[in-house]
Design a protein around this motif. Sequence first.
Motif, mmCIF file in Angstrom:
data_model
loop_
_atom_site.group_PDB
_atom_site.id
_atom_site.type_symbol
_atom_site.label_atom_id
_atom_site.label_comp_id
_atom_site.label_asym_id
_atom_site.label_seq_id
_atom_site.Cartn_x
_atom_site.Cartn_y
_atom_site.Cartn_z
ATOM 1 N N MET A 194 0.845 -0.630 -0.025
ATOM 2 C CA MET A 194 0.145 0.349 -0.159
ATOM 3 C C MET A 194 1.144 1.765 0.116
ATOM 4 O O MET A 194 1.977 1.337 1.155
ATOM 5 N N THR A 195 0.918 2.297 -0.863
ATOM 6 C CA THR A 195 1.832 2.994 -0.580
ATOM 7 C C THR A 195 0.663 4.339 0.083
ATOM 8 O O THR A 195 -0.386 4.756 0.828
ATOM 9 N N THR A 196 1.631 5.225 1.195
ATOM 10 C CA THR A 196 1.970 5.920 1.858
ATOM 11 C C THR A 196 1.677 6.788 1.547
ATOM 12 O O THR A 196 2.804 7.498 1.009
ATOM 13 N N ARG A 197 1.061 8.003 1.800
ATOM 14 C CA ARG A 197 2.408 9.340 2.165
ATOM 15 C C ARG A 197 1.972 10.528 3.233
ATOM 16 O O ARG A 197 0.813 9.914 3.798
ATOM 17 N N THR A 198 3.207 11.604 3.532
ATOM 18 C CA THR A 198 2.874 12.322 4.408
ATOM 19 C C THR A 198 2.736 13.398 3.865
ATOM 20 O O THR A 198 3.862 13.898 3.733
ATOM 21 N N ARG A 199 1.767 14.010 4.862
ATOM 22 C CA ARG A 199 2.210 15.853 4.440
ATOM 23 C C ARG A 199 1.965 16.486 5.803
ATOM 24 O O ARG A 199 1.999 16.178 6.964
ATOM 25 N N ARG A 200 2.903 17.525 5.317
ATOM 26 C CA ARG A 200 2.930 18.086 6.355
ATOM 27 C C ARG A 200 2.502 19.270 6.376
ATOM 28 O O ARG A 200 2.658 20.540 5.007
ATOM 29 N N GLU A 201 2.078 20.799 7.884
ATOM 30 C CA GLU A 201 1.185 21.583 7.271
ATOM 31 C C GLU A 201 1.331 22.304 8.511
ATOM 32 O O GLU A 201 1.547 21.802 9.223
ATOM 33 N N SER A 202 1.413 24.524 8.243
ATOM 34 C CA SER A 202 1.944 24.644 9.768
ATOM 35 C C SER A 202 0.349 25.348 9.136
ATOM 36 O O SER A 202 -0.069 25.626 8.623
ATOM 37 N N VAL A 203 0.402 25.716 10.851
ATOM 38 C CA VAL A 203 -1.041 25.836 11.307
ATOM 39 C C VAL A 203 -0.562 27.591 12.278
ATOM 40 O O VAL A 203 -0.051 27.094 13.348
ATOM 41 N N SER A 204 -1.352 28.637 12.602
ATOM 42 C CA SER A 204 -0.717 29.200 13.434
ATOM 43 C C SER A 204 -2.178 29.630 14.477
ATOM 44 O O SER A 204 -3.240 29.933 13.716
ATOM 45 N N PHE A 205 -2.215 29.792 15.605
ATOM 46 C CA PHE A 205 -3.013 30.769 16.325
ATOM 47 C C PHE A 205 -2.655 32.085 16.855
ATOM 48 O O PHE A 205 -1.260 31.942 17.779
ATOM 49 N N ALA A 206 -3.141 32.604 17.098
ATOM 50 C CA ALA A 206 -3.489 34.122 17.598
ATOM 51 C C ALA A 206 -3.915 34.156 19.315
ATOM 52 O O ALA A 206 -2.783 35.108 19.568
ATOM 53 N N HIS A 207 -3.959 32.804 19.554
ATOM 54 C CA HIS A 207 -4.483 33.236 21.208
ATOM 55 C C HIS A 207 -4.592 31.952 21.115
ATOM 56 O O HIS A 207 -4.413 30.496 20.303
ATOM 57 N N ALA A 208 -4.118 31.918 22.964
ATOM 58 C CA ALA A 208 -4.478 29.982 24.024
ATOM 59 C C ALA A 208 -5.474 30.212 22.876
ATOM 60 O O ALA A 208 -6.486 30.046 22.541
ATOM 61 N N PHE A 209 -5.677 28.229 23.037
ATOM 62 C CA PHE A 209 -6.058 26.975 22.322
ATOM 63 C C PHE A 209 -6.093 25.721 23.139
ATOM 64 O O PHE A 209 -5.294 25.628 23.479
ATOM 65 N N HIS A 210 -7.815 25.523 23.731
ATOM 66 C CA HIS A 210 -7.491 23.925 23.649
ATOM 67 C C HIS A 210 -7.830 23.446 22.593
ATOM 68 O O HIS A 210 -8.747 23.491 20.960
#
Length: 86
Positions: free
Chosen positions: A1-17
């Motif tokens: 089975m062929t797999t791939r991994t994607r990476r991305e950056s997400v930003s938060f302006a405030h503290a979060f849960h």
Amino acid sequence: MTTRTRRESVSFAHAFHLKGIDRLLPAGAYEVITDEEMIEGLSFASFRRVATMIMVPAPRGSAMEMIAIDPADLGDAQRLDAGAGT
């Protein structure tokens, strides 16, 4: 089975849960890793998500930990963060 991994950056302006993480995460940029596997037998390349993880600061020290998350929970946290500034 062929797999791939994607990476991305997400930003938060405030503290979060995030659901499944029992502490408040600080504002900042976070790496999100998504593992996908190819759906076999199609006449075109198509992938399905099998895991989504986020890299977060460990509760103590300077280490990072990778935690499995639901992408819908990440989306909810991003929407709340975007609305927090209004």
